[in-house]
Design a protein around this motif. Structure first.
Motif, PDB file in Angstrom:
ATOM      1  N   LEU A 230     -90.032   5.632  66.732  1.00 29.39           N
ATOM      2  CA  LEU A 230     -91.075   6.521  66.215  1.00 29.39           C
ATOM      3  C   LEU A 230     -92.394   6.434  66.970  1.00 29.39           C
ATOM      4  CD1 LEU A 230     -90.720   6.347  62.308  1.00 29.39           C
ATOM      5  CD2 LEU A 230     -89.755   8.017  63.894  1.00 29.39           C
ATOM      6  N   PHE A 231     -92.774   5.245  67.440  1.00 31.06           N
ATOM      7  CA  PHE A 231     -94.136   5.052  67.917  1.00 31.06           C
ATOM      8  C   PHE A 231     -94.273   4.673  69.390  1.00 31.06           C
ATOM      9  CE2 PHE A 231     -94.081   3.447  63.394  1.00 31.06           C
ATOM     10  CZ  PHE A 231     -94.619   4.601  62.848  1.00 31.06           C
ATOM     11  N   GLY A 351     -89.793   3.141  57.955  1.00 32.55           N
ATOM     12  CA  GLY A 351     -90.551   4.135  58.705  1.00 32.55           C
ATOM     13  C   GLY A 351     -91.818   4.554  57.981  1.00 32.55           C
ATOM     14  N   TYR A 352     -91.677   4.857  56.677  1.00 33.87           N
ATOM     15  CA  TYR A 352     -92.856   5.234  55.902  1.00 33.87           C
ATOM     16  C   TYR A 352     -93.830   4.061  55.770  1.00 33.87           C
ATOM     17  CZ  TYR A 352     -90.924   9.751  54.507  1.00 33.87           C
ATOM     18  OH  TYR A 352     -90.437  11.032  54.507  1.00 33.87           O
ATOM     19  N   ALA A 355     -95.610   3.470  59.090  1.00 33.22           N
ATOM     20  CA  ALA A 355     -96.589   4.539  59.289  1.00 33.22           C
ATOM     21  C   ALA A 355     -97.827   4.278  58.435  1.00 33.22           C
ATOM     22  CB  ALA A 355     -95.972   5.894  58.936  1.00 33.22           C
ATOM     23  N   TYR A 364    -101.273   0.069  66.982  1.00 35.41           N
ATOM     24  CA  TYR A 364     -99.825  -0.103  66.925  1.00 35.41           C
ATOM     25  C   TYR A 364     -99.303  -1.538  67.014  1.00 35.41           C
ATOM     26  CZ  TYR A 364     -98.902   4.934  67.201  1.00 35.41           C
ATOM     27  OH  TYR A 364     -98.812   6.272  66.925  1.00 35.41           O
TER      28      TYR A 364
END
Length: 392
Positions: A230-231, A351-352, A355, A364
């Motif tokens: 994701l990042f 993931g949530y 985030a 990050y």
């Protein structure tokens, strides 16, 4: 001996099933987003929710795949899912309301979950034990092939036309479904000869605890996938200031790792066993994810991209293979369904959560540190299975 030959057509078809179900249905979508936003189909936020609907569908697919496969048969479940994913692309090849896209992205995720559980299990349980490490490698390399396609071909298609990009992926899925249509048995094929470990497991009451530990460990490991999937690109391009060109190169290296990872895992497992190979691989991935939080030099960043990319499908392959050793082959599909559900649920929650962490701290590196810690916890839980696992 003839009964030790690998069913090559079915194994290659298993790779295609994973390529379509995960490589295209999931990783073929993100490169479509910029084009859809620029064309005014959706806002960036709405496009993000559509991506999440695929993850939700994947979770539901993992939960229902085993029962669905048992009810309609493996062949019908796999063929139906392949066609559904093709339709999900073709029916989104023009601008339409958000609800239309949400439904079809959810459907594609559900079908991907079915293909991961039923497709992979069908291949592994009908392959002789001595050939399973390489068969698993070939099947799960489909993930990397899909990522590579998404990273290099889909952006070019989107630049031509967003509609053409959707339609082209749908057409490719139909071609691949047709090419593999006859690979699947009309009835569930008889499992290949089980290893003594699997046979001995039938009477082992402690096995359920061992499988549960594998499932929990696999879920914890899945959180470690989140930072890179994701990042990673945004971290390199914006926060570290390397730019999009550098980040794109790293994503291609990640995809290359995802292609070779399952083959390395299969080779490694064939030499030291599923258990030992799984522990070493989780250790490598945990180290690479933690190192990613501070790596900036090109060679070090590339090493992290390659190792994590390799372990993303590599750990999937080894966990599935390890479960095939631990349980009777007739139960592998159900056990693998539990593991896939654990993976999907933990990855979605992770993931949530990550985030949210980024939203609070605004940087990050802590996200990568948390991912590495989760992998380390998964390593500890998986290592506990060594005392109770069945042995060949």
């Amino acid at each position: 001996m003839s009964d030790e030959r690998m069913p090559v057509y079915r194994v290659l078809s298993g790779s295609v099933a994973i390529l379509v179900g995960l490589g295209l249905a999931r990783f073929g979508y993100p490169p479509l987003v910029p084009g859809m936003v620029e064309a005014g189909w959706f806002s960036a936020a709405a496009a993000g929710y559509l991506g999440a609907s695929n993850l939700l569908g994947y979770l539901v697919g993992a939960l229902t795949a085993s029962r669905f496969g048992e009810r309609v048969g493996a062949a019908a479940a796999i063929r139906f899912s392949l066609v559904l994913i093709a339709l999900s692309f073709l029916l989104c090849a023009w601008a339409a309301p958000f609800a239309w896209f949400f439904v079809w992205r959810f459907v594609s995720g559900w079908a991907g979950g079915v293909l991961m559980v039923v497709g992979a299990s069908t291949v592994l349980t009908t392959t002789p034990p001595s050939r399973r490490p390489m068969a698993g490698a070939m099947v799960f390399s489909g993930v990397g092939l899909g990522i590579l396609f998404a990273a290099n071909i889909v952006p070019w298609l989107t630049a031509v036309s967003v509609s053409w990009a959707w339609a082209a992926q749908g057409a490719l899925c139909l071609v691949l479904a047709g090419a593999t249509w006859w690979a699947w048995p009309g009835k569930q094929a008889s499992p290949a000869a089980a290893s003594p470990a699997s046979e001995g497991a039938r009477a082992g009451r402690g096995l359920s605890l061992v499988v549960l530990l594998v499932v929990v460990g696999y879920g914890l490991q899945s959180v470690g996938y989140v930072p890179h999937t994701l990042f990673w690109v945004d971290f390199l391009a914006r926060e570290q200031g390397h730019g999009t060109g550098f980040a794109s190169v790293q994503w291609s290296i990640f995809a290359l790792g995802a292609i070779i990872g399952p083959f390395f895992s299969g080779w490694f497992a064939g030499r030291i066993g599923w258990y030992g190979a799984l522990l070493v691989s989780v250790t490598l991935m945990a180290g690479a994810v933690l190192l990613s939080s501070v790596a900036e030099a090109f060679l070090l960043v590339s090493l992290c991209s390659l190792v994590v990319g390799a372990m993303v499908p590599g750990l999937v392959s080894m966990t599935s293979g390890y479960l095939a050793q631990l349980v009777p082959l007739a139960q592998h599909q159900r056990a693998w369904g539990w593991a896939t559900t654990s993976f999907a649920l933990a990855q979605a929650v992770g993931g949530y959560a990550l985030a949210g962490v980024f939203g609070v701290v605004g940087t990050y590196p802590p996200v990568f540190v948390i991912g590495g810690i989760s992998l380390a916890l998964g390593l500890v839980v998986t290592a506990l299975t060594g005392s109770g696992r069945a042995r060949a």
